[in-house]
Write a protein that holds these residues in place. Structure first.
Motif, PDB file in Angstrom:
ATOM      1  N   GLY A 266       0.810  -1.207   0.000  1.00 42.83           N
ATOM      2  CA  GLY A 266       0.000   0.000   0.000  1.00 42.83           C
ATOM      3  C   GLY A 266       0.843   1.257   0.000  1.00 42.83           C
ATOM      4  O   GLY A 266       0.527   2.233  -0.699  1.00 42.83           O
ATOM      5  N   ALA A 267       1.935   1.264   0.776  1.00 47.59           N
ATOM      6  CA  ALA A 267       2.818   2.429   0.809  1.00 47.59           C
ATOM      7  C   ALA A 267       3.438   2.679  -0.564  1.00 47.59           C
ATOM      8  O   ALA A 267       3.537   3.828  -1.015  1.00 47.59           O
ATOM      9  CB  ALA A 267       3.909   2.226   1.865  1.00 47.59           C
TER      10      ALA A 267
ATOM     11  N   VAL B 243      -4.831   1.769   5.529  1.00 50.85           N
ATOM     12  CA  VAL B 243      -4.724   2.437   6.828  1.00 50.85           C
ATOM     13  C   VAL B 243      -3.292   2.451   7.352  1.00 50.85           C
ATOM     14  O   VAL B 243      -2.814   3.474   7.848  1.00 50.85           O
ATOM     15  CB  VAL B 243      -5.666   1.758   7.844  1.00 50.85           C
ATOM     16  CG1 VAL B 243      -5.391   2.264   9.255  1.00 50.85           C
ATOM     17  CG2 VAL B 243      -7.114   2.014   7.469  1.00 50.85           C
ATOM     18  N   CYS B 244      -2.579   1.335   7.244  1.00 41.27           N
ATOM     19  CA  CYS B 244      -1.263   1.231   7.882  1.00 41.27           C
ATOM     20  C   CYS B 244      -0.232   2.209   7.301  1.00 41.27           C
ATOM     21  O   CYS B 244       0.512   2.824   8.069  1.00 41.27           O
ATOM     22  CB  CYS B 244      -0.768  -0.211   7.804  1.00 41.27           C
ATOM     23  SG  CYS B 244      -1.756  -1.344   8.814  1.00 41.27           S
TER      24      CYS B 244
ATOM     25  N   ALA C 106       5.472   0.943   8.475  1.00 39.88           N
ATOM     26  CA  ALA C 106       4.252   0.431   7.855  1.00 39.88           C
ATOM     27  C   ALA C 106       4.176  -1.087   7.950  1.00 39.88           C
ATOM     28  O   ALA C 106       3.111  -1.652   8.237  1.00 39.88           O
ATOM     29  CB  ALA C 106       4.183   0.876   6.397  1.00 39.88           C
ATOM     30  N   ALA C 107       5.299  -1.770   7.718  1.00 36.29           N
ATOM     31  CA  ALA C 107       5.310  -3.231   7.796  1.00 36.29           C
ATOM     32  C   ALA C 107       4.999  -3.714   9.208  1.00 36.29           C
ATOM     33  O   ALA C 107       4.218  -4.655   9.400  1.00 36.29           O
ATOM     34  CB  ALA C 107       6.665  -3.762   7.344  1.00 36.29           C
TER      35      ALA C 107
ATOM     36  N   ALA D   8       1.660  -5.853  10.188  1.00 37.46           N
ATOM     37  CA  ALA D   8       1.775  -7.175  10.804  1.00 37.46           C
ATOM     38  C   ALA D   8       1.008  -7.222  12.119  1.00 37.46           C
ATOM     39  O   ALA D   8       0.241  -8.168  12.382  1.00 37.46           O
ATOM     40  CB  ALA D   8       3.243  -7.515  11.022  1.00 37.46           C
ATOM     41  N   GLY D   9       1.190  -6.214  12.964  1.00 34.84           N
ATOM     42  CA  GLY D   9       0.487  -6.193  14.243  1.00 34.84           C
ATOM     43  C   GLY D   9      -1.007  -6.082  14.083  1.00 34.84           C
ATOM     44  O   GLY D   9      -1.780  -6.713  14.819  1.00 34.84           O
ATOM     45  N   PHE D  10      -1.448  -5.282  13.108  1.00 33.05           N
ATOM     46  CA  PHE D  10      -2.878  -5.088  12.880  1.00 33.05           C
ATOM     47  C   PHE D  10      -3.558  -6.402  12.518  1.00 33.05           C
ATOM     48  O   PHE D  10      -4.616  -6.753  13.073  1.00 33.05           O
ATOM     49  CB  PHE D  10      -3.060  -4.052  11.773  1.00 33.05           C
ATOM     50  CG  PHE D  10      -4.482  -3.664  11.503  1.00 33.05           C
ATOM     51  CD1 PHE D  10      -5.447  -3.717  12.493  1.00 33.05           C
ATOM     52  CD2 PHE D  10      -4.865  -3.223  10.246  1.00 33.05           C
ATOM     53  CE1 PHE D  10      -6.762  -3.353  12.239  1.00 33.05           C
ATOM     54  CE2 PHE D  10      -6.163  -2.847   9.980  1.00 33.05           C
ATOM     55  CZ  PHE D  10      -7.124  -2.911  10.981  1.00 33.05           C
TER      56      PHE D  10
END
Length: 355
Positions: A90-91, A287-288, A306-307, A311-313
């Protein structure tokens, strides 16, 4: 003090403190999310039991070691890697399109993967396309990955200006929307052909799901994802220079003829891997990167931050959706429920800062 000045090989670099702090906090949150997932994804386990199972020291309880390393860990790793791939994709897409609301979905990657997976589930029948043995482990991932690369690559080629090697960002968005609409229509048509059980499996996959992950399906995708994530780490300078208009970017030394196609290709590959691992999980790629950019105070989303956030999300969303709610839900349903208000908050915050 907002950063440190470093000199590496005669090149002056400025390392800002805020992105490093945000990256450190995001790494801590990810580690906590992974441990919580291993402890609570099923029968609750104590922290010491999880460590014992991971270390292989549970000789007196092989069932515990099997439960942690074979049943829970593959699902956790799949969620973390898928989230990281989608967030970085996405970024990259937002940078190439010069649109903070652009996602891999506009490249047709997600819709193409859905078309490939639904084709296997509905036409061939069964969770692995009616295949068995080793072919069953790769049937659906291969179909989803092929569909993602086919549609993403097609959008990439059609977005190139005729007689030029320059990627047209506006054309990319328009062609991507058309490709997504085409793939979505074909998916809807295929769902009308299948029986109820196959259509139900297809809809569950399209919602984004980490159910049934094992090392046979996760390991190949992780091996493919890691080189792409490492390659993206070298794209930071291109992302920063690409935030300017074309003339300014060229004057600063950005090779537009190479950078945009390569960044978009890397974005497509990462999105394809993430989608194969977890299905078309919504809002992660949107979103991230926005959260990473705003939390870090950076011009472009820091890919490492962002990564970690992606990952956490996904890991947290899978834990809540699959094990903490009264009724289990696909992880993509919860990322949508959580991602929509977060996106609104980020957009409102960005508008307040620019007004």
């Amino acid at each position: 003090m907002t950063g440190w000045a470093l000199r590496v090989g005669g090149v002056s670099l400025v390392v800002r403190a805020r992105p490093l702090l945000v990256a450190g906090l995001a790494a801590v949150v990810l580690l906590a999310a992974v441990l919580a997932h291993l402890m609570l994804a099923g029968r609750p386990l104590a922290f010491s039991e999880v460590l014992s199972g991971l270390s292989g020291s549970a000789a007196t309880s092989p069932r515990l070691s099997l439960q942690v390393t074979e049943f829970r860990l593959p699902r956790t790793v799949a969620g973390a890697v898928a989230g990281a791939c989608l967030a970085v994709s996405g970024a990259l897409t937002q940078n190439v399109a010069r649109n903070p609301l652009a996602t891999p979905e506009i490249l047709g990657v997600t819709a193409g993967a859905s078309l490939g997976a639904v084709s296997v589930l509905v036409i061939a029948g069964g969770g692995a396309g009616g295949l068995s043995g080793a072919a069953a482990a790769v049937g659906l991932p291969l179909a989803a990955g092929s569909g993602a690369l086919l549609f993403g690559g097609g959008v990439f080629l059609l977005a190139m200006r005729r007689g030029s090697e320059i990627l047209d960002s506006n054309r990319m968005v328009l062609v991507g929307l058309g490709a997504t609409a085409l793939a979505t229509s074909l998916v809807t048509w295929l769902l009308t052909l299948g029986d109820v059980s196959n259509a139900g499996q297809a809809l569950t996959w399209m919602s984004g799901s980490l159910n049934g992950k094992d090392w046979d399906t996760v390991t190949p995708m992780v091996v493919v994802a890691l080189p792409f994530l490492l390659l993206s780490a070298f794209a930071g300078r291109w992302l920063l220079l690409g935030a300017f208009d074309d003339n300014t970017s060229r004057s600063l030394g950005l090779p537009l003829r190479r950078s945009r196609p390569l960044l978009l290709l890397l974005s497509v590959l990462l999105a394809a891997v993430g989608t194969v691992l977890a299905g078309p999980v919504a809002f992660v790629a949107l979103v991230c990167p926005l959260a990473a950019r705003q939390l870090s105070g950076a011009v472009v989303p820091p890919l490492g931050v962002a990564a970690l956030l992606g990952a956490g999300f996904v890991v947290v969303a899978d834990l809540v959706a699959g094990f903490l709610l009264p009724h289990a839900l696909p992880v993509g349903v919860l990322t949508t429920v959580l991602g929509a208000p977060v996106l609104i908050a980020l957009v409102l915050r960005s508008q307040r800062r620019t007004s």
